[in-house]
Design a protein around this motif. Structure first.
Motif, short mmCIF file in Angstrom:
data_model
loop_
_atom_site.label_atom_id
_atom_site.label_comp_id
_atom_site.label_asym_id
_atom_site.label_seq_id
_atom_site.Cartn_x
_atom_site.Cartn_y
_atom_site.Cartn_z
N GLY A 1 48.24 41.27 39.50
CA GLY A 1 46.82 41.32 40.34
C GLY A 1 45.70 40.91 39.53
N PRO B 1 39.16 40.59 41.11
CA PRO B 1 37.89 41.06 40.13
C PRO B 1 38.72 40.97 38.84
N ALA B 2 39.17 42.58 38.57
CA ALA B 2 39.22 43.20 37.52
C ALA B 2 40.58 42.44 37.05
N GLU C 1 50.19 36.97 40.92
CA GLU C 1 49.50 37.81 41.99
C GLU C 1 50.22 37.27 43.07
N ARG C 2 51.14 38.41 44.12
CA ARG C 2 51.35 38.11 45.35
C ARG C 2 51.30 37.36 46.75
N VAL D 1 40.96 41.53 47.43
CA VAL D 1 39.98 41.74 48.37
C VAL D 1 38.58 40.53 48.78
N PRO D 2 37.62 40.09 47.44
CA PRO D 2 37.22 39.46 47.70
C PRO D 2 37.34 38.14 48.67
N HIS E 1 30.55 38.17 54.17
CA HIS E 1 29.03 38.48 53.86
C HIS E 1 29.07 38.51 52.06
N PHE F 1 27.99 39.29 46.72
CA PHE F 1 28.92 39.13 45.42
C PHE F 1 27.78 38.02 44.46
N VAL G 1 55.68 41.38 41.95
CA VAL G 1 55.70 42.34 41.39
C VAL G 1 56.21 43.43 41.84
N ASN H 1 40.11 49.40 40.66
CA ASN H 1 40.07 49.65 41.42
C ASN H 1 40.98 50.82 41.89
N GLU I 1 34.94 51.10 43.85
CA GLU I 1 33.61 50.64 43.00
C GLU I 1 33.47 49.09 43.70
N ALA J 1 32.99 44.75 43.14
CA ALA J 1 33.59 43.94 42.85
C ALA J 1 32.83 43.42 41.20
C1 FAD Z 1 36.24 45.24 53.24
C2 FAD Z 1 35.78 45.16 51.84
C3 FAD Z 1 35.00 45.28 51.86
C4 FAD Z 1 33.83 45.03 50.45
N1 FAD Z 1 32.41 44.55 50.53
C5 FAD Z 1 32.11 44.24 49.01
C6 FAD Z 1 31.13 44.09 49.00
O1 FAD Z 1 30.43 43.56 50.09
N2 FAD Z 1 30.30 44.06 47.60
C7 FAD Z 1 31.52 44.24 46.54
O2 FAD Z 1 30.65 43.97 44.58
N3 FAD Z 1 33.10 44.67 46.70
C8 FAD Z 1 33.18 45.12 47.94
N4 FAD Z 1 34.13 45.65 48.18
C9 FAD Z 1 34.77 46.14 47.11
C10 FAD Z 1 36.01 45.21 46.06
O3 FAD Z 1 36.50 44.23 46.91
C11 FAD Z 1 36.54 45.20 44.65
O4 FAD Z 1 35.73 46.41 44.44
C12 FAD Z 1 36.81 44.63 44.75
O5 FAD Z 1 38.44 43.30 45.26
C13 FAD Z 1 38.18 45.46 43.70
O6 FAD Z 1 38.76 44.40 42.41
P1 FAD Z 1 40.20 44.97 42.10
O7 FAD Z 1 40.79 43.40 40.81
O8 FAD Z 1 40.08 46.09 41.09
O9 FAD Z 1 40.99 45.23 43.43
P2 FAD Z 1 41.39 44.09 44.10
O10 FAD Z 1 40.88 43.10 44.85
O11 FAD Z 1 42.16 44.56 45.15
O12 FAD Z 1 42.56 42.91 43.84
C14 FAD Z 1 44.14 42.88 44.02
C15 FAD Z 1 44.92 41.98 44.12
O13 FAD Z 1 46.34 42.50 43.19
C16 FAD Z 1 46.99 41.98 44.19
N5 FAD Z 1 48.05 42.41 43.71
C17 FAD Z 1 48.73 44.02 44.42
N6 FAD Z 1 49.76 44.60 43.72
C18 FAD Z 1 50.93 43.66 43.31
C19 FAD Z 1 51.98 43.39 42.69
N7 FAD Z 1 52.76 44.09 43.51
N8 FAD Z 1 52.41 42.49 42.72
C20 FAD Z 1 51.49 41.02 42.48
N9 FAD Z 1 49.84 41.53 43.60
C21 FAD Z 1 50.12 42.16 43.43
C22 FAD Z 1 46.59 41.70 45.65
O14 FAD Z 1 47.73 41.07 46.43
C23 FAD Z 1 44.90 41.53 45.32
O15 FAD Z 1 45.02 40.21 44.99
C24 FAD Z 1 34.38 45.24 49.71
C25 FAD Z 1 36.53 45.87 49.19
C26 FAD Z 1 36.91 45.97 50.94
C27 FAD Z 1 37.70 46.33 51.26
#
Ligand code: FAD
Ligand code: FAD
Lengths: 400, 463
Positions: free
Chosen positions: A9, A12-13, A33-34, A41-42, A47, A50, A85, A285, A291, A293
């Motif tokens: 994945g 951001p994390a 990354e798929r 998600v960002p 908007h 961030f 994955v 997340n 939480e 980003a």
């Molecule tokens: C609609 C929406 C609006 C938001 N607005 C804000 C905001 O304004 N400000 C803010 O701070 N936060 C916001 N957030 C929250 C923020 O986007 C998340 O907190 C942040 O993206 C979490 O990061 P992450 O890396 O944990 O997960 P994600 O960003 O979800 O990244 C996970 C990644 O893993 C990849 N993945 C998943 N499964 C697999 C697999 N099997 N194989 C390969 N890759 C895989 C996905 O494609 C994705 O790229 C928002 C979220 C949403 C849904």
């Protein structure tokens, strides 16, 4: 392919964990990354709000995502896009599908960072017909910001979490006119000006209300909303936007040997965010649902450092102590504590309903930590982990 | 009215209704040499009862002895097994168990076994609670069961699509978004009025499912039966559930209801349902939270570990039941008309058998045809979990739907088939895109782009 650390994945994390691992001198760090691009998600949050902590300025989601990817690449992280994955196996073996076929990646450590998503209509058991136009905010933003498409013009929005504001913002900026906002609570969940924000825009808000049925044969035509004490209303609309109620995207773990915590919905972890299989770690997340980003990115950075240290050490053998919560706490992350851990992030809690009382952490009949707590669902509640150190009996957390 | 752009000015047979029954009849009659048109009012096939069922291929062990239903189910079952390899249709050989959870149900197992044997299902056997537990270790304790090894699970959408595809690649015409609104029989042929214009055919086969009585009334002046839709709601568990069970779990039927089934699907999920709810509405198949919760509880009572498995999908289907239990057949020799109506709860199994029956009836009514010497065979792309999927092939390209692992080229290819999808439901049924645990959170915007200009209604408009 053999690597030191594989990160599943590239949000951001995951990118945070990868950068920290490289900074700590780990040689081969690969983000899997798929999607066609990393960033998570960002990438489709067109908007602002961030990047303040990471880059010192307010950025839109897509530029924040691009900036993170640039930083990771500069740090020497290898990013494999369009690589999904599909299975996690013991000994750090990952089954991966890529456009050319499939491959196996074997890693000394694996970091799971697959994020979270909003709960679907089906999982919420929202009844009625099955017309087109029912979706979550994440999908709406992908339609608008990635594809330049609008799936509806007059939706009803369900939920008042922070992400619900994203949905209102996205709608208003693209000529989509929400017909109403429906929420189960008696006030908005988000701390934001939502209480008056929709009113300023002239969108009616139905508190203590629930969508009972979605109507429509081809497209959505209406929703039936029941309002506590005020009877039902039928609202004409052409879409239903189900916002919030984030759940960890933990299906890979659920389909594997890794233990998933029923309460958080993410993999069960100890205080360094190690999974039941000690080769695997989880961050962002995926641990718990939503939480910001920035929070997730910092969580990833901190985890990367710990994983780098872990690579130099033997697998932990010490005793483990379970951590459990009672209602109205929804979950605790971590769900267990390993002995002999030097540093670890705070313990995270969430509520299912508003409370005003005392948060008590106990072990073996002894209070380890107490503090007054006034909070609401979906708010971050933290307990510094050092207060829990040394506990030998199961730890329980409750409200007094 | 617009003139229909049709290949032939008079068809041998017009089939009204693109449910599983109409699709099977179209295949049979085309292979038997008839010039066939299948007319469907929806934007795609499977717009009625056939889009939502339990996906079970039944042996007929509990069907009424000596009935046409039993005959068609067993003929349909046999033909499905015979053609499924060349059409690349899946078969999940699960077996089924009618489980006794209490003494009262236990006392009924002998009768169920006797009926199964009477119906020619000779391999059905009684097993005790220990044997049930050995076969299904995750199941709650039971007192015993009738084990019916031949009960199987199939793909309820690829099967009818395969039938109609065979018809079309061998010359049949498929008219979608076309409703038959009236017609007259004169001079040995039918003049049908449709929403797309007039059309002529010597014979009409009524496969209009939930509207079979209405069609009969509009073409013959009277209906010999009336449809009483009976709704069935379902809930589908995520794929982690599949490792919790193998055998289809069937209830002991009571006087009032057949009860809910717990079964795997060809796509690696587990479903629970259906309910049996009478309603007048023939169009809306609505789910409701209270009933879904009852189904969820019923599933968890049978397999406690399901409590931890997320719910992927909820849906409901309408059975074209009538005021009587049996199939409602009407043959009008003088007007060259045949109704295959009231195909209530066994049509997926019986369709190929009903098609054989229909071909026999039409011949008896004077349809003279001879079978195609070398029919074209068009196998279906595999979307089940029982065989390698496209994403497992070399150079499969980009994956669009991550939950169900659907590739971009699978989506592109389905628009290029003999019977391409006409609406989003049709696209989902052909590819599984948006059918998984996230229900489109990740991929629906991509699917909207890939399907632009192809679906009615469209998934989205320019923003
Ligand atoms: C609609 C929406 C609006 C938001 N607005 C804000 C905001 O304004 N400000 C803010 O701070 N936060 C916001 N957030 C929250 C923020 O986007 C998340 O907190 C942040 O993206 C979490 O990061 P992450 O890396 O944990 O997960 P994600 O960003 O979800 O990244 C996970 C990644 O893993 C990849 N993945 C998943 N499964 C697999 C697999 N099997 N194989 C390969 N890759 C895989 C996905 O494609 C994705 O790229 C928002 C979220 C949403 C849904
Ligand atoms: C809940 C449930 C569970 C079931 N489980 C099983 C199972 O496990 N195994 C099994 O074998 N069977 C099962 N069945 C039964 C099976 O689904 C039905 O018997 C079958 O779908 C009936 O098909 P049909 O073609 O007769 O009707 P339909 O599928 O309703 O097809 C009729 C078609 O005709 C079209 N039409 C109607 N009027 C007109 C008109 N005037 N002009 C043009 N087109 C028209 C409609 O749009 C429709 O597409 C189940 C059914 C339900 C509802």
């Amino acid at each position: 392919m053999k690597v030191d650390v594989a990160i599943v994945g590239g949000g951001p994390a995951g990118l945070g964990a990868a950068m920290a691992l490289r900074k700590a001198g780990i040689e081969r760090v690969v983000v899997i990354e798929r999607e066609p691009e990393a960033g998570g998600v960002p990438r489709h949050c067109g908007h602002p709000a961030f990047g303040m902590r990471e880059f010192g300025r307010l950025m839109s989601g897509p530029s924040y995502a691009r900036a993170l990817v640039r930083r990771a690449v500069q740090a020497g992280v290898e990013i494999l896009t369009r690589h999904s994955v599909v299975a996690l196996q013991p000994e750090g073996r990952l089954m991966v599908a890529n456009p050319a076929g499939s491959l196996e990646i074997v890693a000394r450590r694996v970091v799971l960072a697959t994020g979270a998503r909003e709960m679907s209509r089906a999982a919420r058991l929202v009844g009625g017909d099955r017309p087109l136009g029912v979706m979550n905010t994440g999908a709406l933003q992908a339609y608008i910001y990635l594809q330049g498409l609008a799936p509806f013009r007059r939706p009803v929005i369900v939920g008042t979490e922070l992400v619900s504001l994203s949905s209102i913002w996205t709608c208003m900026a693209h000529g989509i006119r929400p017909q109403a906002i429906v929420t189960g609570g008696d006030q908005a969940v988000a701390r934001w000006p939502l209480g008056f924000f929709p009113h300023l825009l002239g969108i009616p808000v139905h508190y203590r209300a629930q969508v009972q049925a979605i109507g429509g044969v081809g497209r959505v035509e209406s929703v039936a909303v029941v309002r506590e004490g005020r009877g039902a209303v039928e609202i004409a609309c052409d879409g239903v936007l189900l916002t919030g109620q984030f759940i960890p995207e933990s299906s890979l773990a659920r389909l594997s040997h890794i233990v998933v915590d029923r309460a958080s919905g993410g993999p069960a972890v100890d205080q360094v965010h190690r999974c039941s299989d000690p080769v695997y770690f989880a961050t962002g997340n995926l641990l718990r649902g939503i939480e910001t980003a920035g929070w997730c990115h910092r969580e990833g950075l901190a985890l990367g450092k710990r994983v780098a240290e872990d690579l130099a050490r033997d697998r932990p053998k010490g005793a483990q102590v379970s951590v459990s919560v009672s209602a109205p706490f929804k979950f605790s992350v971590p769900q267990r504590l390993a002995a002999d851990v030097a540093s670890a992030p705070d313990l995270q809690l969430r509520l299912t309903e508003p409370v005003s009382g005392t948060l008590v952490v106990e072990s073996g009949g002894r209070a380890l930590y107490r503090r007054p707590l006034r909070s609401r669902p979906e708010r971050r509640i933290l307990v510094p982990i050092q207060h829990l150190a040394g506990a030998r009996e199961p730890i329980t957390i409750r409200i007094e | 009215m617009p003139e229909l752009a049709v290949k032939s000015n008079c068809y041998d047979v017009a089939i009204v209704g693109g449910g599983v029954v109409g699709c099977a009849v179209a295949r049979r009659l085309t292979l038997d040499g008839a010039r066939v048109v299948l007319i469907e009012k929806g934007a795609d096939i499977l717009s009625g009862a056939s889009k939502a069922n339990s996906a079970l291929l039944h042996t007929g062990f509990d069907a009424p002895a000596g009935s046409l239903e039993l005959q068609c189910m067993q003929a349909g079952y046999a033909e499905y097994l015979a053609i499924r390899a060349e059409l690349n249709l899946p078969l999940l050989e699960t077996g089924g168990m009618v489980i006794a959870w209490n003494e009262e149900q236990l006392s009924k197992l002998d009768g169920i076994l006797a009926q199964a044997h009477g119906n020619g299902v000779g391999d059905a056997v009684l097993v005790d609670g220990a044997a049930v537990a050995a076969r299904e270790p995750h199941l709650a304790p039971s007192l015993g069961a009738v084990l019916v090894p031949g009960e199987h699970v199939i793909d309820p959408w690829s099967a009818p699509l395969a039938y109609l595809t065979q018809a079309v690649v061998n010359g049949a015409e498929f008219l979608r978004s076309t409703e038959v609104i009236g017609g007259r029989f004169a001079d040995d042929e039918w003049a049908l009025d449709t929403s797309s214009g007039p059309l002529r055919a010597r014979f009409v086969v009524n496969c209009a499912g939930l509207f079979g009585d209405r069609l009969e009334a509009s073409l013959l002046g009277d209906a010999h039966f009336s449809i009483k839709p009976r709704k069935g709601q379902f809930l589908v568990f995520d794929k982690m559930a599949a490792k919790l069970m193998r055998t289809i779990i069937l209830p002991v039927p009571t006087e009032r209801t057949k009860g809910v089934v717990l079964a795997r699907t060809a796509f690696g999920n587990v479903l629970v349902g259906p309910t049996a709810e009478e309603q007048d509405d023939r169009v809306h198949a609505r789910t409701d939270e209270a009933t879904l919760e009852i189904l969820h509880d019923a599933a968890v009572a049978m397999i406690p570990e399901l409590a931890d498995v997320p719910v992927n999908a909820i849906y409901a289907g309408l059975r074209p039941a009538s005021e009587q239990k049996h199939y409602r057949i009407r043959r009008e020799d003088g007007r060259q008309f045949l109704t295959l109506g009231g195909i209530r709860s066994t049509g997926l199994t019986a369709a190929l058998g009903l098609a054989q029956f229909a071909a026999g009836e039409l011949r008896a009514m004077g349809l003279e045809i001879s079978a195609l010497a070398e029919p074209v065979v068009k196998p279906m792309p595999n979307i089940s979990e029982m065989a390698p999927r496209d994403w497992q092939a070399e150079n499969h390209g980009t994956i669009i739907c991550h939950c169900e692992l659907v590739t971009e080229r699978e989506i592109a290819a389905t628009f290029d088939t003999a019977v391409p999808p006409g609406d989003l439901g049709g696209l989902k049924r052909r590819t599984r895109a948006c059918m998984g645990r996230c229900q489109g959170f990740y991929c629906s915007a991509n699917v909207a782009r890939l399907s632009e200009g192809r679906l009615d209604p469209p998934m989205a408009a320019a923003s």
